[in-house]
Motif scaffolding. Structure first.
Motif, PDB file in Angstrom:
ATOM      1  N   THR A 181      14.601  22.030  51.724  1.00  0.00           N
ATOM      2  CA  THR A 181      16.035  21.947  51.998  1.00  0.00           C
ATOM      3  C   THR A 181      15.934  21.382  53.497  1.00  0.00           C
ATOM      4  O   THR A 181      16.838  20.382  53.794  1.00  0.00           O
ATOM      5  CB  THR A 181      16.769  23.362  51.971  1.00  0.00           C
ATOM      6  OG1 THR A 181      16.711  23.797  50.805  1.00  0.00           O
ATOM      7  CG2 THR A 181      18.183  23.082  52.387  1.00  0.00           C
ATOM      8  N   THR A 182      15.259  21.920  54.500  1.00  0.00           N
ATOM      9  CA  THR A 182      15.070  21.620  55.970  1.00  0.00           C
ATOM     10  C   THR A 182      14.597  20.043  55.853  1.00  0.00           C
ATOM     11  O   THR A 182      15.095  19.188  56.698  1.00  0.00           O
ATOM     12  CB  THR A 182      14.487  22.445  56.787  1.00  0.00           C
ATOM     13  OG1 THR A 182      14.851  23.795  56.512  1.00  0.00           O
ATOM     14  CG2 THR A 182      14.345  22.063  57.889  1.00  0.00           C
ATOM     15  N   VAL A 183      13.705  19.698  55.219  1.00  0.00           N
ATOM     16  CA  VAL A 183      12.911  18.348  55.153  1.00  0.00           C
ATOM     17  C   VAL A 183      14.186  17.227  54.697  1.00  0.00           C
ATOM     18  O   VAL A 183      14.229  16.233  55.138  1.00  0.00           O
ATOM     19  CB  VAL A 183      11.754  18.425  54.269  1.00  0.00           C
ATOM     20  CG1 VAL A 183      11.402  16.831  54.226  1.00  0.00           C
ATOM     21  CG2 VAL A 183      10.723  19.111  55.036  1.00  0.00           C
ATOM     22  N   THR A 184      14.904  17.664  53.602  1.00  0.00           N
ATOM     23  CA  THR A 184      15.956  16.887  53.041  1.00  0.00           C
ATOM     24  C   THR A 184      16.947  16.513  54.058  1.00  0.00           C
ATOM     25  O   THR A 184      17.464  15.625  54.037  1.00  0.00           O
ATOM     26  CB  THR A 184      16.337  17.413  51.522  1.00  0.00           C
ATOM     27  OG1 THR A 184      15.219  17.573  50.805  1.00  0.00           O
ATOM     28  CG2 THR A 184      17.325  16.463  51.046  1.00  0.00           C
ATOM     29  N   THR A 185      17.459  17.777  54.344  1.00  0.00           N
ATOM     30  CA  THR A 185      18.461  17.678  55.602  1.00  0.00           C
ATOM     31  C   THR A 185      17.966  16.686  56.411  1.00  0.00           C
ATOM     32  O   THR A 185      18.940  16.057  57.116  1.00  0.00           O
ATOM     33  CB  THR A 185      19.035  18.971  56.102  1.00  0.00           C
ATOM     34  OG1 THR A 185      19.263  19.717  54.696  1.00  0.00           O
ATOM     35  CG2 THR A 185      20.252  18.900  56.981  1.00  0.00           C
ATOM     36  N   PRO A 242      20.915  15.720  40.878  1.00  0.00           N
ATOM     37  CA  PRO A 242      21.991  14.740  40.385  1.00  0.00           C
ATOM     38  C   PRO A 242      23.149  14.659  41.240  1.00  0.00           C
ATOM     39  O   PRO A 242      23.819  13.420  41.728  1.00  0.00           O
ATOM     40  CB  PRO A 242      22.443  14.882  38.833  1.00  0.00           C
ATOM     41  CG  PRO A 242      21.981  16.356  38.917  1.00  0.00           C
ATOM     42  CD  PRO A 242      20.788  16.600  39.842  1.00  0.00           C
ATOM     43  N   ARG A 243      23.591  15.712  42.103  1.00  0.00           N
ATOM     44  CA  ARG A 243      24.640  15.790  42.817  1.00  0.00           C
ATOM     45  C   ARG A 243      24.550  14.852  44.175  1.00  0.00           C
ATOM     46  O   ARG A 243      25.615  14.260  44.749  1.00  0.00           O
ATOM     47  CB  ARG A 243      24.955  17.393  43.474  1.00  0.00           C
ATOM     48  CG  ARG A 243      25.605  18.377  42.255  1.00  0.00           C
ATOM     49  CD  ARG A 243      25.363  19.648  43.010  1.00  0.00           C
ATOM     50  NE  ARG A 243      24.177  20.119  43.454  1.00  0.00           N
ATOM     51  CZ  ARG A 243      24.008  20.087  44.872  1.00  0.00           C
ATOM     52  NH1 ARG A 243      25.159  19.878  45.937  1.00  0.00           N
ATOM     53  NH2 ARG A 243      22.793  20.498  45.565  1.00  0.00           N
ATOM     54  N   LEU A 244      23.267  14.534  44.537  1.00  0.00           N
ATOM     55  CA  LEU A 244      22.992  13.852  45.692  1.00  0.00           C
ATOM     56  C   LEU A 244      22.398  12.347  45.297  1.00  0.00           C
ATOM     57  O   LEU A 244      22.617  11.552  46.069  1.00  0.00           O
ATOM     58  CB  LEU A 244      22.076  14.734  46.650  1.00  0.00           C
ATOM     59  CG  LEU A 244      22.367  15.996  46.832  1.00  0.00           C
ATOM     60  CD1 LEU A 244      21.336  16.699  47.803  1.00  0.00           C
ATOM     61  CD2 LEU A 244      23.741  15.966  48.001  1.00  0.00           C
ATOM     62  N   ARG A 245      21.588  12.595  44.320  1.00  0.00           N
ATOM     63  CA  ARG A 245      20.759  11.270  43.885  1.00  0.00           C
ATOM     64  C   ARG A 245      21.590   9.830  43.796  1.00  0.00           C
ATOM     65  O   ARG A 245      21.180   9.224  44.605  1.00  0.00           O
ATOM     66  CB  ARG A 245      20.145  11.768  42.551  1.00  0.00           C
ATOM     67  CG  ARG A 245      19.741  10.332  41.944  1.00  0.00           C
ATOM     68  CD  ARG A 245      19.264  10.590  40.490  1.00  0.00           C
ATOM     69  NE  ARG A 245      18.955  11.810  40.220  1.00  0.00           N
ATOM     70  CZ  ARG A 245      18.865  12.302  39.131  1.00  0.00           C
ATOM     71  NH1 ARG A 245      19.415  11.813  38.058  1.00  0.00           N
ATOM     72  NH2 ARG A 245      18.446  13.706  38.817  1.00  0.00           N
ATOM     73  N   ALA A 259      26.008   7.620  52.903  1.00  0.00           N
ATOM     74  CA  ALA A 259      24.982   8.535  53.584  1.00  0.00           C
ATOM     75  C   ALA A 259      25.412   9.909  54.075  1.00  0.00           C
ATOM     76  O   ALA A 259      25.024  10.937  53.965  1.00  0.00           O
ATOM     77  CB  ALA A 259      24.092   7.786  54.605  1.00  0.00           C
ATOM     78  N   PHE A 260      26.705   9.843  54.797  1.00  0.00           N
ATOM     79  CA  PHE A 260      27.337  10.880  55.369  1.00  0.00           C
ATOM     80  C   PHE A 260      27.862  11.600  54.494  1.00  0.00           C
ATOM     81  O   PHE A 260      27.798  12.937  54.573  1.00  0.00           O
ATOM     82  CB  PHE A 260      28.440  10.380  56.404  1.00  0.00           C
ATOM     83  CG  PHE A 260      29.260  11.565  57.093  1.00  0.00           C
ATOM     84  CD1 PHE A 260      28.427  12.204  58.037  1.00  0.00           C
ATOM     85  CD2 PHE A 260      30.353  12.171  56.746  1.00  0.00           C
ATOM     86  CE1 PHE A 260      29.018  13.469  58.837  1.00  0.00           C
ATOM     87  CE2 PHE A 260      30.885  13.332  57.375  1.00  0.00           C
ATOM     88  CZ  PHE A 260      30.159  13.759  58.442  1.00  0.00           C
ATOM     89  N   THR A 261      28.401  11.243  53.221  1.00  0.00           N
ATOM     90  CA  THR A 261      28.707  12.057  52.123  1.00  0.00           C
ATOM     91  C   THR A 261      27.672  12.949  51.486  1.00  0.00           C
ATOM     92  O   THR A 261      27.766  14.075  51.325  1.00  0.00           O
ATOM     93  CB  THR A 261      29.378  11.122  50.801  1.00  0.00           C
ATOM     94  OG1 THR A 261      30.671  10.622  51.659  1.00  0.00           O
ATOM     95  CG2 THR A 261      29.766  11.998  49.838  1.00  0.00           C
ATOM     96  N   VAL A 262      26.376  12.263  51.456  1.00  0.00           N
ATOM     97  CA  VAL A 262      25.185  12.830  51.037  1.00  0.00           C
ATOM     98  C   VAL A 262      24.912  13.836  51.776  1.00  0.00           C
ATOM     99  O   VAL A 262      24.667  15.165  51.433  1.00  0.00           O
ATOM    100  CB  VAL A 262      24.187  11.991  50.684  1.00  0.00           C
ATOM    101  CG1 VAL A 262      22.800  12.695  50.299  1.00  0.00           C
ATOM    102  CG2 VAL A 262      24.475  11.081  49.686  1.00  0.00           C
ATOM    103  N   LEU A 263      25.021  13.845  53.055  1.00  0.00           N
ATOM    104  CA  LEU A 263      24.469  14.759  54.021  1.00  0.00           C
ATOM    105  C   LEU A 263      25.566  16.086  54.010  1.00  0.00           C
ATOM    106  O   LEU A 263      25.039  17.224  54.051  1.00  0.00           O
ATOM    107  CB  LEU A 263      24.669  14.245  55.555  1.00  0.00           C
ATOM    108  CG  LEU A 263      24.144  15.290  56.598  1.00  0.00           C
ATOM    109  CD1 LEU A 263      22.933  15.830  56.547  1.00  0.00           C
ATOM    110  CD2 LEU A 263      24.380  14.427  58.085  1.00  0.00           C
TER     111      LEU A 263
END
Length: 180
Positions: free
Chosen positions: A4-8, A82-85, A151-155
């Motif tokens: 989670t930290t790496v992804t964020t 899939p919520r982020l992909r 990108a901001f929406t994904v973050l």
């Protein structure tokens, strides 16, 4: 370090790079282009004299590469979710289409004529016609804005999901402690 930290962290870098690219394209559009294309060929000659140490061609390719590479990394990190992909895939697709492919097809040949070919190679009329590509620059600006927004929406979705998971985990720990 957790996934989670790496992804964020990767998403933060993607948003930063996308916003930096958008800001650069916006600045170029509103500050440089009116001067460069005001009165070709004279304004193009002045631009060549001014843009000696560095110019957009020096900065945008590495910045664009950073956005693409970061998009690929975040796509790999978010692919199972899939919520982020699809948000990441959308951001990458818009950036590649509007910033890279559109530039290669539309801008690069014109930039070659205006800034690389020796002065005097092309007629003043040809230079004026080629300089009209400024209108196409709005495609790049719109693509950069959409990329940054996606990108901001994904973050935002990632941070909310992580916060929700953390709140759920702490609630279950509190519930277990109360049951003892």
């Amino acid at each position: 370090m957790s996934r989670t930290t790496v992804t964020t962290t990767a998403l933060i870098v993607l948003v930063w790079a996308a916003l930096l690219s958008l800001g650069g394209v916006a600045a170029e559009t509103v500050m440089l282009y009116p001067n460069i294309f005001a009165d070709p060929p004279a304004s193009l000659d002045r631009a060549r004299e001014f843009l000696v140490a560095a110019g957009p061609a020096d900065d945008f390719p590495p910045l664009g590469a950073a956005v693409v590479v970061t998009s690929l990394v975040t796509a790999a990190l978010t692919w199972r979710d899939p919520r982020l992909r699809w948000w990441v895939a959308g951001a990458a697709a818009v950036f590649v289409a509007c910033e890279f492919l559109f530039s290669v097809v539309f801008f690069w040949p014109r930039n070659e004529i205006m800034f690389v070919d020796p002065p005097g190679t092309h007629s003043a009329e040809d230079l004026r016609r080629v300089a009209e590509f400024v209108a196409g620059h709005w495609v790049r600006l719109a693509g950069g804005a959409v990329t940054a927004a996606l990108a901001f929406t994904v973050l935002l979705r990632q941070v909310r999901a992580a916060a929700s998971a953390a709140a759920g985990a702490s609630a279950s720990v509190v519930g277990e402690g109360a049951a003892r």
